[in-house]
Design a protein around this motif. Structure first.
Motif, PDB file in Angstrom:
ATOM      1  N   PRO A 177       0.886  -1.138  -0.042  1.00 38.67           N
ATOM      2  CA  PRO A 177       0.027   0.122  -0.105  1.00 38.67           C
ATOM      3  C   PRO A 177       0.827   1.222  -0.069  1.00 38.67           C
ATOM      4  O   PRO A 177       1.759   1.175   0.747  1.00 38.67           O
ATOM      5  CB  PRO A 177      -0.854  -0.062   1.398  1.00 38.67           C
ATOM      6  CG  PRO A 177      -0.320  -1.372   1.860  1.00 38.67           C
ATOM      7  CD  PRO A 177       0.650  -1.918   1.138  1.00 38.67           C
ATOM      8  N   VAL A 187      -2.089   1.016  -3.694  1.00 35.67           N
ATOM      9  CA  VAL A 187      -1.185  -0.172  -4.058  1.00 35.67           C
ATOM     10  C   VAL A 187      -0.388  -0.087  -5.114  1.00 35.67           C
ATOM     11  O   VAL A 187      -0.769   0.550  -6.259  1.00 35.67           O
ATOM     12  CB  VAL A 187      -1.871  -1.367  -4.056  1.00 35.67           C
ATOM     13  CG1 VAL A 187      -2.948  -1.556  -5.173  1.00 35.67           C
ATOM     14  CG2 VAL A 187      -0.973  -2.625  -4.180  1.00 35.67           C
ATOM     15  N   TYR A 221      -3.478  -4.078  -7.309  1.00 32.75           N
ATOM     16  CA  TYR A 221      -4.796  -4.175  -7.058  1.00 32.75           C
ATOM     17  C   TYR A 221      -5.782  -2.705  -7.460  1.00 32.75           C
ATOM     18  O   TYR A 221      -4.796  -1.729  -7.339  1.00 32.75           O
ATOM     19  CB  TYR A 221      -4.937  -4.260  -5.346  1.00 32.75           C
ATOM     20  CG  TYR A 221      -4.693  -5.369  -5.055  1.00 32.75           C
ATOM     21  CD1 TYR A 221      -5.750  -6.801  -5.156  1.00 32.75           C
ATOM     22  CD2 TYR A 221      -3.152  -5.971  -4.529  1.00 32.75           C
ATOM     23  CE1 TYR A 221      -5.298  -7.975  -4.688  1.00 32.75           C
ATOM     24  CE2 TYR A 221      -3.162  -7.331  -4.302  1.00 32.75           C
ATOM     25  CZ  TYR A 221      -4.162  -8.273  -4.217  1.00 32.75           C
ATOM     26  OH  TYR A 221      -3.721  -9.776  -4.059  1.00 32.75           O
ATOM     27  N   ASN A 226      -8.525  -0.283  -2.602  1.00 31.52           N
ATOM     28  CA  ASN A 226      -8.361  -0.522  -1.048  1.00 31.52           C
ATOM     29  C   ASN A 226      -9.324  -1.055  -0.277  1.00 31.52           C
ATOM     30  O   ASN A 226     -10.645  -0.482  -0.209  1.00 31.52           O
ATOM     31  CB  ASN A 226      -7.819   0.662  -0.170  1.00 31.52           C
ATOM     32  CG  ASN A 226      -6.415   1.128  -0.719  1.00 31.52           C
ATOM     33  OD1 ASN A 226      -6.414   1.979  -1.657  1.00 31.52           O
ATOM     34  ND2 ASN A 226      -5.451   0.541  -0.698  1.00 31.52           N
ATOM     35  N   ASP A 277      -2.330   0.265   8.792  1.00 36.38           N
ATOM     36  CA  ASP A 277      -2.387  -0.544   7.639  1.00 36.38           C
ATOM     37  C   ASP A 277      -1.386  -1.688   7.589  1.00 36.38           C
ATOM     38  O   ASP A 277      -0.678  -1.757   8.622  1.00 36.38           O
ATOM     39  CB  ASP A 277      -2.001   0.744   6.423  1.00 36.38           C
ATOM     40  CG  ASP A 277      -0.561   1.008   6.557  1.00 36.38           C
ATOM     41  OD1 ASP A 277      -0.012   1.191   5.499  1.00 36.38           O
ATOM     42  OD2 ASP A 277       0.170   0.772   7.538  1.00 36.38           O
ATOM     43  N   LYS A 298      -9.029   3.340  -5.951  1.00 36.93           N
ATOM     44  CA  LYS A 298      -7.707   4.036  -5.424  1.00 36.93           C
ATOM     45  C   LYS A 298      -7.820   5.342  -6.308  1.00 36.93           C
ATOM     46  O   LYS A 298      -6.995   6.344  -5.899  1.00 36.93           O
ATOM     47  CB  LYS A 298      -6.575   3.183  -5.799  1.00 36.93           C
ATOM     48  CG  LYS A 298      -6.334   2.961  -7.231  1.00 36.93           C
ATOM     49  CD  LYS A 298      -4.841   2.054  -7.224  1.00 36.93           C
ATOM     50  CE  LYS A 298      -4.408   1.814  -8.681  1.00 36.93           C
ATOM     51  NZ  LYS A 298      -3.197   1.172  -8.896  1.00 36.93           N
ATOM     52  N   VAL A 307     -11.276  -1.019   3.274  1.00 35.81           N
ATOM     53  CA  VAL A 307     -11.063  -0.020   4.220  1.00 35.81           C
ATOM     54  C   VAL A 307     -12.111  -0.251   5.445  1.00 35.81           C
ATOM     55  O   VAL A 307     -13.240  -0.609   5.134  1.00 35.81           O
ATOM     56  CB  VAL A 307     -11.472   1.548   4.008  1.00 35.81           C
ATOM     57  CG1 VAL A 307     -11.495   2.506   5.121  1.00 35.81           C
ATOM     58  CG2 VAL A 307     -10.591   2.038   2.777  1.00 35.81           C
ATOM     59  N   ILE A 325      -6.515  -0.571   7.020  1.00 36.72           N
ATOM     60  CA  ILE A 325      -6.594  -0.571   5.378  1.00 36.72           C
ATOM     61  C   ILE A 325      -5.477  -1.367   4.774  1.00 36.72           C
ATOM     62  O   ILE A 325      -4.395  -1.729   5.394  1.00 36.72           O
ATOM     63  CB  ILE A 325      -6.373   0.937   4.931  1.00 36.72           C
ATOM     64  CG1 ILE A 325      -7.199   1.973   5.795  1.00 36.72           C
ATOM     65  CG2 ILE A 325      -6.421   1.312   3.599  1.00 36.72           C
ATOM     66  CD1 ILE A 325      -7.000   3.442   5.309  1.00 36.72           C
ATOM     67  N   THR A 326      -6.125  -2.078   3.839  1.00 37.46           N
ATOM     68  CA  THR A 326      -5.131  -2.846   3.108  1.00 37.46           C
ATOM     69  C   THR A 326      -5.447  -2.829   1.448  1.00 37.46           C
ATOM     70  O   THR A 326      -6.428  -2.283   1.121  1.00 37.46           O
ATOM     71  CB  THR A 326      -5.107  -4.520   3.590  1.00 37.46           C
ATOM     72  OG1 THR A 326      -4.123  -5.163   3.046  1.00 37.46           O
ATOM     73  CG2 THR A 326      -6.557  -5.065   3.101  1.00 37.46           C
ATOM     74  N   CYS A 327      -4.709  -3.623   0.535  1.00 35.36           N
ATOM     75  CA  CYS A 327      -5.100  -3.548  -0.703  1.00 35.36           C
ATOM     76  C   CYS A 327      -6.239  -4.344  -1.102  1.00 35.36           C
ATOM     77  O   CYS A 327      -6.689  -5.336  -0.343  1.00 35.36           O
ATOM     78  CB  CYS A 327      -3.977  -4.234  -1.443  1.00 35.36           C
ATOM     79  SG  CYS A 327      -2.396  -3.459  -1.034  1.00 35.36           S
ATOM     80  N   LEU A 330      -4.310   5.996   0.646  1.00 36.45           N
ATOM     81  CA  LEU A 330      -3.600   4.694   0.520  1.00 36.45           C
ATOM     82  C   LEU A 330      -3.714   4.196  -0.858  1.00 36.45           C
ATOM     83  O   LEU A 330      -5.040   3.867  -1.145  1.00 36.45           O
ATOM     84  CB  LEU A 330      -4.129   3.535   1.801  1.00 36.45           C
ATOM     85  CG  LEU A 330      -3.665   4.041   3.134  1.00 36.45           C
ATOM     86  CD1 LEU A 330      -4.188   3.052   4.292  1.00 36.45           C
ATOM     87  CD2 LEU A 330      -2.292   4.168   3.153  1.00 36.45           C
TER      88      LEU A 330
END
Length: 211
Positions: free
Chosen positions: A6, A27, A194, A197, A116, A162, A199, A182-184, A25
């Motif tokens: 991210p 990726v 990706y 994200n 994250d 994104k 959330v 938060i991640t991808c 955020l």
């Protein structure tokens, strides 16, 4: 193959001055998998909980994050912005490591704390691979250096593009002690990574171990 990481679109500094938080955020890379990480149920995107918030806590450095429903039990490292103003992510080589953004509040304080982590790396699933499977009413536990554990109830989870990230919705303060994880997420493409994200929106509803 490069790892999933991210990053962050360079935010407007005037906007940062208003919300005292970070930009978006994103990726840069990802790891393709036939099944892919789970994605949130579209019905979980609408925010809301009937559980009353707990009283905000004083500042204390977070040291560990646990999400029992998906088997997360990970140490936290500090993350900030790099020289170009992008949000740093935890080192991708350690699959079981999450990051706390130090320019935001600490988890449990009044305001919006941000954690994250990677969804995967070159070797396979990483710390937040299962994040998209969480549902409203489930919980995130954050251990703090003062010996307390801040418990956040999930009141929403979504996948955001994104290129159209809702900055204020994600990072703006509601006046309550909240957490974003938060991640991808979204679609995966070998060239662009990706598309968005995952959330997670959490509200502080319980404090354990506070003296």
């Amino acid at each position: 193959m490069p790892s999933a990481a991210p990053g962050a679109r360079r935010p407007s500094w005037s906007f940062l001055a208003v919300v005292l938080l970070i930009g978006v955020l994103l990726v840069h890379h990802g790891v393709s998998r036939a099944d892919g990480p789970p994605q949130p149920d579209p019905g979980a995107a609408r925010l809301g909980t009937t559980t009353p918030p707990a009283d905000p806590l004083p500042a204390s450095t977070p040291v560990r994050v646990r999400i029992p429903e998906i088997g997360v039990d990970a140490p936290l490292t500090r993350v900030g912005r790099d020289a170009e103003g992008w949000l740093d992510a935890p080192p991708p080589d350690d699959a079981n490591l999450a990051g706390w953004y130090t320019k935001a509040v600490t988890p449990g304080e009044r305001g919006t704390a941000v954690i994250d982590g990677h969804v995967d790396n070159a070797r396979g699933p990483a710390v937040f691979y299962g994040l998209g499977s969480l549902e409203k009413g489930e919980h995130i536990e954050v251990d703090r250096a003062d010996g307390s554990t801040a418990v956040f109830e999930v009141h929403g989870i979504d996948v955001v593009d994104k290129n159209d990230f809702p900055d204020r919705k994600v990072y703006g303060s509601t006046g309550l002690p909240e957490l974003r994880v938060i991640t991808c997420g979204g679609r995966y493409d070998k060239r662009t990574g990706y598309s968005g994200n995952v959330v997670l929106y959490g509200l502080l509803t319980e404090v354990r171990g506070r003296s």
